[in-house]
Design a protein around this motif. Structure first.
Motif, PDB file in Angstrom:
ATOM      1  N   SER A 282      13.307   4.979  45.389  1.00  0.00           N
ATOM      2  CA  SER A 282      14.580   5.144  46.091  1.00  0.00           C
ATOM      3  C   SER A 282      14.774   4.075  47.149  1.00  0.00           C
ATOM      4  O   SER A 282      15.838   3.453  47.234  1.00  0.00           O
ATOM      5  CB  SER A 282      14.654   6.539  46.724  1.00  0.00           C
ATOM      6  OG  SER A 282      14.551   7.565  45.752  1.00  0.00           O
ATOM      7  N   ILE A 283      13.740   3.814  47.942  1.00  0.00           N
ATOM      8  CA  ILE A 283      13.890   2.810  48.999  1.00  0.00           C
ATOM      9  C   ILE A 283      13.845   1.387  48.440  1.00  0.00           C
ATOM     10  O   ILE A 283      14.341   0.457  49.080  1.00  0.00           O
ATOM     11  CB  ILE A 283      12.811   2.994  50.093  1.00  0.00           C
ATOM     12  CG1 ILE A 283      11.401   2.799  49.523  1.00  0.00           C
ATOM     13  CG2 ILE A 283      12.940   4.346  50.743  1.00  0.00           C
ATOM     14  CD1 ILE A 283      10.303   2.944  50.559  1.00  0.00           C
ATOM     15  N   ASP A 284      13.268   1.214  47.239  1.00  0.00           N
ATOM     16  CA  ASP A 284      13.241  -0.109  46.608  1.00  0.00           C
ATOM     17  C   ASP A 284      14.551  -0.456  45.917  1.00  0.00           C
ATOM     18  O   ASP A 284      14.711  -1.576  45.403  1.00  0.00           O
ATOM     19  CB  ASP A 284      12.096  -0.190  45.593  1.00  0.00           C
ATOM     20  CG  ASP A 284      10.733  -0.284  46.270  1.00  0.00           C
ATOM     21  OD1 ASP A 284      10.696  -0.620  47.470  1.00  0.00           O
ATOM     22  OD2 ASP A 284       9.723  -0.004  45.606  1.00  0.00           O
ATOM     23  N   GLY A 285      15.472   0.486  45.859  1.00  0.00           N
ATOM     24  CA  GLY A 285      16.787   0.203  45.292  1.00  0.00           C
ATOM     25  C   GLY A 285      16.863   0.254  43.785  1.00  0.00           C
ATOM     26  O   GLY A 285      17.733  -0.390  43.192  1.00  0.00           O
ATOM     27  N   GLU A 286      15.989   1.012  43.136  1.00  0.00           N
ATOM     28  CA  GLU A 286      16.042   1.105  41.678  1.00  0.00           C
ATOM     29  C   GLU A 286      17.269   1.881  41.195  1.00  0.00           C
ATOM     30  O   GLU A 286      17.645   1.777  40.031  1.00  0.00           O
ATOM     31  CB  GLU A 286      14.760   1.749  41.154  1.00  0.00           C
ATOM     32  CG  GLU A 286      13.514   0.892  41.378  1.00  0.00           C
ATOM     33  CD  GLU A 286      12.293   1.461  40.696  1.00  0.00           C
ATOM     34  OE1 GLU A 286      12.457   2.421  39.896  1.00  0.00           O
ATOM     35  OE2 GLU A 286      11.170   0.965  40.945  1.00  0.00           O
ATOM     36  N   VAL A 287      17.856   2.669  42.089  1.00  0.00           N
ATOM     37  CA  VAL A 287      19.093   3.383  41.762  1.00  0.00           C
ATOM     38  C   VAL A 287      20.154   2.968  42.771  1.00  0.00           C
ATOM     39  O   VAL A 287      19.937   3.040  43.981  1.00  0.00           O
ATOM     40  CB  VAL A 287      18.893   4.908  41.813  1.00  0.00           C
ATOM     41  CG1 VAL A 287      20.212   5.629  41.551  1.00  0.00           C
ATOM     42  CG2 VAL A 287      17.837   5.348  40.819  1.00  0.00           C
ATOM     43  N   GLN A 288      21.292   2.516  42.276  1.00  0.00           N
ATOM     44  CA  GLN A 288      22.378   2.053  43.137  1.00  0.00           C
ATOM     45  C   GLN A 288      23.517   3.083  43.145  1.00  0.00           C
ATOM     46  O   GLN A 288      23.828   3.699  42.127  1.00  0.00           O
ATOM     47  CB  GLN A 288      22.912   0.707  42.654  1.00  0.00           C
ATOM     48  CG  GLN A 288      21.902  -0.431  42.775  1.00  0.00           C
ATOM     49  CD  GLN A 288      21.619  -0.793  44.226  1.00  0.00           C
ATOM     50  OE1 GLN A 288      22.529  -1.110  44.996  1.00  0.00           O
ATOM     51  NE2 GLN A 288      20.340  -0.754  44.592  1.00  0.00           N
ATOM     52  N   LEU A 289      24.129   3.252  44.305  1.00  0.00           N
ATOM     53  CA  LEU A 289      25.273   4.143  44.421  1.00  0.00           C
ATOM     54  C   LEU A 289      26.504   3.512  43.776  1.00  0.00           C
ATOM     55  O   LEU A 289      26.663   2.296  43.764  1.00  0.00           O
ATOM     56  CB  LEU A 289      25.570   4.436  45.892  1.00  0.00           C
ATOM     57  CG  LEU A 289      24.491   5.201  46.679  1.00  0.00           C
ATOM     58  CD1 LEU A 289      24.883   5.274  48.149  1.00  0.00           C
ATOM     59  CD2 LEU A 289      24.290   6.602  46.117  1.00  0.00           C
ATOM     60  N   THR A 290      27.372   4.358  43.264  1.00  0.00           N
ATOM     61  CA  THR A 290      28.629   3.867  42.708  1.00  0.00           C
ATOM     62  C   THR A 290      29.612   3.586  43.837  1.00  0.00           C
ATOM     63  O   THR A 290      29.404   4.001  44.985  1.00  0.00           O
ATOM     64  CB  THR A 290      29.238   4.908  41.748  1.00  0.00           C
ATOM     65  OG1 THR A 290      29.584   6.081  42.496  1.00  0.00           O
ATOM     66  CG2 THR A 290      28.236   5.283  40.658  1.00  0.00           C
ATOM     67  N   ALA A 291      30.675   2.892  43.522  1.00  0.00           N
ATOM     68  CA  ALA A 291      31.698   2.572  44.525  1.00  0.00           C
ATOM     69  C   ALA A 291      32.302   3.846  45.104  1.00  0.00           C
ATOM     70  O   ALA A 291      32.577   3.933  46.304  1.00  0.00           O
ATOM     71  CB  ALA A 291      32.783   1.700  43.904  1.00  0.00           C
TER      72      ALA A 291
ATOM     73  N   ILE B 176      24.446   1.396  53.522  1.00  0.00           N
ATOM     74  CA  ILE B 176      23.919   2.316  52.519  1.00  0.00           C
ATOM     75  C   ILE B 176      24.363   1.865  51.135  1.00  0.00           C
ATOM     76  O   ILE B 176      25.550   1.901  50.807  1.00  0.00           O
ATOM     77  CB  ILE B 176      24.393   3.752  52.773  1.00  0.00           C
ATOM     78  CG1 ILE B 176      23.957   4.217  54.164  1.00  0.00           C
ATOM     79  CG2 ILE B 176      23.846   4.699  51.713  1.00  0.00           C
ATOM     80  CD1 ILE B 176      24.445   5.596  54.540  1.00  0.00           C
ATOM     81  N   THR B 177      23.417   1.439  50.330  1.00  0.00           N
ATOM     82  CA  THR B 177      23.707   0.990  48.969  1.00  0.00           C
ATOM     83  C   THR B 177      22.828   1.670  47.925  1.00  0.00           C
ATOM     84  O   THR B 177      23.208   1.750  46.757  1.00  0.00           O
ATOM     85  CB  THR B 177      23.519  -0.532  48.846  1.00  0.00           C
ATOM     86  OG1 THR B 177      22.161  -0.861  49.198  1.00  0.00           O
ATOM     87  CG2 THR B 177      24.477  -1.280  49.766  1.00  0.00           C
ATOM     88  N   ASN B 178      21.644   2.172  48.319  1.00  0.00           N
ATOM     89  CA  ASN B 178      20.694   2.746  47.378  1.00  0.00           C
ATOM     90  C   ASN B 178      20.910   4.243  47.213  1.00  0.00           C
ATOM     91  O   ASN B 178      21.324   4.935  48.152  1.00  0.00           O
ATOM     92  CB  ASN B 178      19.258   2.493  47.829  1.00  0.00           C
ATOM     93  CG  ASN B 178      18.924   1.022  47.922  1.00  0.00           C
ATOM     94  OD1 ASN B 178      19.638   0.187  47.384  1.00  0.00           O
ATOM     95  ND2 ASN B 178      17.846   0.700  48.616  1.00  0.00           N
ATOM     96  N   GLY B 179      20.593   4.734  46.020  1.00  0.00           N
ATOM     97  CA  GLY B 179      20.637   6.165  45.740  1.00  0.00           C
ATOM     98  C   GLY B 179      19.242   6.722  45.526  1.00  0.00           C
ATOM     99  O   GLY B 179      18.245   5.995  45.568  1.00  0.00           O
ATOM    100  N   GLY B 180      19.150   8.026  45.291  1.00  0.00           N
ATOM    101  CA  GLY B 180      17.861   8.659  45.088  1.00  0.00           C
ATOM    102  C   GLY B 180      17.416   8.590  43.637  1.00  0.00           C
ATOM    103  O   GLY B 180      18.211   8.788  42.721  1.00  0.00           O
TER     104      GLY B 180
END
Length: 485
Positions: A102-111, A121-125
Motif C-alpha cells: 500500500s505504501i509502495d503505491g502498487e494500488v493507485q486511486l482513481t480520479a 494522496i495518490t495510493n490506495g490500499g
C-alpha cells in the motif's frame, strides 16, 4: 459453518502450529516468524528508530495513502512487523491489507476517489483478503433449513505478534479468536464472558493473556492457555471505551478509598437498573475496602512485567463513556484510582492515554478539549479530578475522540471531528500568543475511531467511525508519512 457447544465455545479441530513455528513454503506470503538473529536485528532497528523519534523536536505528518471503505471503521490493527494491516467495520467484515504494498503505491486511486482528498494522496490500499466477523450459533439453535450466518460489527481487534490469529469483539458480548495463517478467518475459539458489545481488547506482550472491556461496564482478564477468565473488574461506572497498559517507571500512585456512594450516574444508565445492582455492588466494594492497601505496589521498587517497549503490564487504565477514568492493578485485582469527570467538562470520554513517562493521563472530551491529569496529585480536596492543563481547540472542531502521545514527550496527538491536531505542550503557557498546535491534513469531517503508529514511528494510520456511539464517518482509512524535525 462452525458448531458451538452449550457454553458458547466453538468446536473446531485445527492443526496446532509446530513448536518451532515452522511454516509451509507455500504460505510464504504470510508473516513467518523470523529466525532468532533476524528477530534481534529487527528489534535493534526498531529501538534505533524509536530513539530517533524520541529526540525529535517536532513532527511533520502528511497523508499519502487512502483506503476507501463501504462502512464506518470501528477498529484497526497493525501486525508487529507492519506487514499486515487489519480493519473492522460496521459491515461485519474483517479486511487484511498488505501494508508495504500500500505504501509502495502498487494500488493507485482513481480520479473519482481522489476528488475529495488532498493532493498528496495518490495510493490506495492493497487488499489481500476479507472474512466475516460471525457470531457463533449453538448446535441446539440450528434448524434443518439452510444456515444463514449472523454477522456482528467489528468493534475491537487485537493481533497476535506473529500473525497466527486475531481477536475480534462482538456485539453480543463474545470474543472470537480467528485464524490468520491457517484456514484464514476460521473461528478457533469463542470467549463468552460479557453481556454486551466488546469495545476494547488489549493483548499482553507474552501473548498468553489479554484484557477486554465492554458496554456492560465490566473488564475481564483472560488466560489464553485455558480460555477462562482470570478476574473480573466490576467497579467501572460506564461503558468501557479504551484500555491502555501503563509505561514503566512512572511515579507511585496513591490508592484512594472507594466511597460506596460516590458512583456517577451512567450516561446511558437506568435508575431501576442502578437499584437492582446497588446491593451487590456495595457488598463487593465493602469487601475490597477492607483488604485494599494505601498505595499501588511501586513500579520502580518491585518486580514488574515490563516489555521491550517499556510497558508495565501489571497496571492498566480504562476510560468510560460517562467520562470517568479508572486505574487498575492486575497483581491485587483491585481498582487503585477512580477519576470522575469534572464539573467543567461534559460526562463523556471515548479515548484516554498515558504520557510517555506514565506520570500523566490525557482524556479527550466532548467540548473540544483534552484534560491533562497529573498522577502526582490527581485529586483535589473534594476528591474530584484535578486537571493540571486543559488543551483547548476551536469549538467548531467537535468532540475529541482519539488522543495519543508522541515519543518525544512534548506533543500529544488529538483527533476531533474536523481535523487531527498535534498539540505542543511547550506552548501551553503561550497559547494566547501562539497557536499551540499543528493541523495534520487529510482527515476532515468525520468521527475518528483510532490512530496508531508503526513500531518505527515512520508511519501513522487513522480510521473514521463512531464505534457504536454518536458521530458520523468518512468511511476512510488514511496512512501518513511521519518526518522527524
Amino acid at each position: 459453518m462452525e458448531d458451538a457447544n452449550e457454553d458458547g465455545n466453538v468446536n473446531i479441530e485445527v492443526e496446532e502450529p509446530k513448536s518451532t513455528r515452522q511454516v509451509d513454503d507455500q504460505q510464504e506470503d504470510n508473516e513467518a516468524p523470523p529466525p532468532q538473529d533476524g528477530k534481534n536485528q529487527l528489534e535493534s532497528f526498531y529501538n534505533q528508530m524509536r530513539f530517533k523519534a524520541q529526540l525529535a523536536n517536532s513532527y511533520d505528518v502528511n497523508p499519502f495513502v487512502a483506503i476507501p471503505y463501504s462502512s464506518p471503521i470501528n477498529s484497526i490493527a497493525l501486525s508487529a512487523s507492519s506487514k499486515w494491516l487489519f480493519t473492522g467495520g460496521d459491515d461485519g467484515f474483517i479486511r487484511k491489507y498488505d501494508f508495504f504494498s500500500s505504501i509502495d503505491g502498487e494500488v493507485q486511486l482513481t480520479a473519482a476517489q481522489k476528488h475529495s482528498l488532498v493532493d498528496s494522496i495518490t495510493n490506495g490500499g492493497a487488499l489481500q483478503g476479507y472474512w466475516e466477523n460471525e457470531i457463533p450459533v449453538k448446535r441446539s439453535m440450528l434448524t434443518k433449513d439452510s444456515y444463514e450466518p449472523k454477522l456482528s460489527p467489528v468493534f475491537s481487534l487485537a493481533i497476535e505478534n506473529r500473525c497466527l490469529w486475531l481477536l475480534s469483539g462482538l456485539s453480543n458480548g463474545g470474543i472470537n479468536m480467528q485464524s490468520i495463517r491457517h484456514n484464514e478467518g476460521t473461528i478457533v475459539h469463542h470467549f463468552a464472558g460479557h453481556q454486551d458489545t466488546v469495545s476494547a481488547l488489549k493483548l499482553n506482550q507474552a501473548q498468553n493473556k489479554f484484557i477486554s472491556g465492554s458496554w456492560d461496564k465490566l473488564i475481564n482478564s483472560w488466560d489464553l492457555n485455558s480460555g477462562k477468565i482470570i478476574n473480573t473488574f466490576k467497579d467501572a461506572t460506564g461503558q468501557i471505551s479504551s484500555l491502555e497498559f501503563r509505561p514503566a517507571g512512572g511515579v507511585d500512585i496513591e490508592a484512594q478509598p472507594i466511597n460506596e456512594d460516590d458512583d456517577m450516574d451512567s450516561l446511558f444508565g437506568d435508575e431501576e437498573e442502578e437499584q437492582q445492582n446497588g446491593k451487590q455492588q456495595r457488598s463487593t466494594k465493602q469487601q475490597r475496602k477492607s483488604s485494599s492497601s494505601s498505595t499501588v505496589p511501586s513500579t520502580t521498587t518491585t518486580t514488574t512485567t515490563t516489555t521491550h517497549q517499556g510497558l508495565d503490564e501489571n497496571i492498566f487504565m480504562s476510560s468510560s463513556i460517562d467520562g470517568s477514568i479508572n486505574i487498575w492493578d492486575l497483581r491485587t485485582n483491585q481498582q487503585v484510582l477512580r477519576l470522575k469527570g469534572t464539573k467543567h467538562s461534559p460526562p463523556w470520554c471515548v479515548s484516554s492515554c498515558w504520557s510517555q513517562d506514565g506520570n500523566f493521563i490525557y482524556a479527550g472530551r466532548r467540548n473540544s478539549t483534552v484534560d491533562e491529569i497529573s498522577l502526582r496529585m490527581p485529586l483535589d480536596s473534594n476528591n474530584e479530578i484535578k486537571v493540571s492543563k486543559t488543551l483547548k481547540f476551536p469549538q467548531v472542531s467537535g468532540a475529541v475522540t482519539v488522543v495519543r502521545p508522541l515519543p518525544n514527550g512534548h506533543h500529544i496527538l488529538c483527533g476531533s471531528y474536523d481535523n487531527i491536531r498535534i498539540y505542543d505542550l511547550r506552548l501551553y503557557e503561550e497559547s494566547h500568543k501562539k497557536t499551540p498546535f499543528l493541523i495534520v491534513p487529510g482527515h476532515h469531517g468525520g468521527t475518528l475511531s483510532d490512530v496508531q503508529f508503526d513500531p518505527t514511528y515512520k508511519y501513522m494510520i487513522s480510521a473514521s467511525g463512531n464505534r457504536g456511539w454518536q458521530g458520523s464517518s468518512t468511511e476512510t482509512v488514511f496512512i501518513y508519512d511521519v518526518e522527524l524535525q
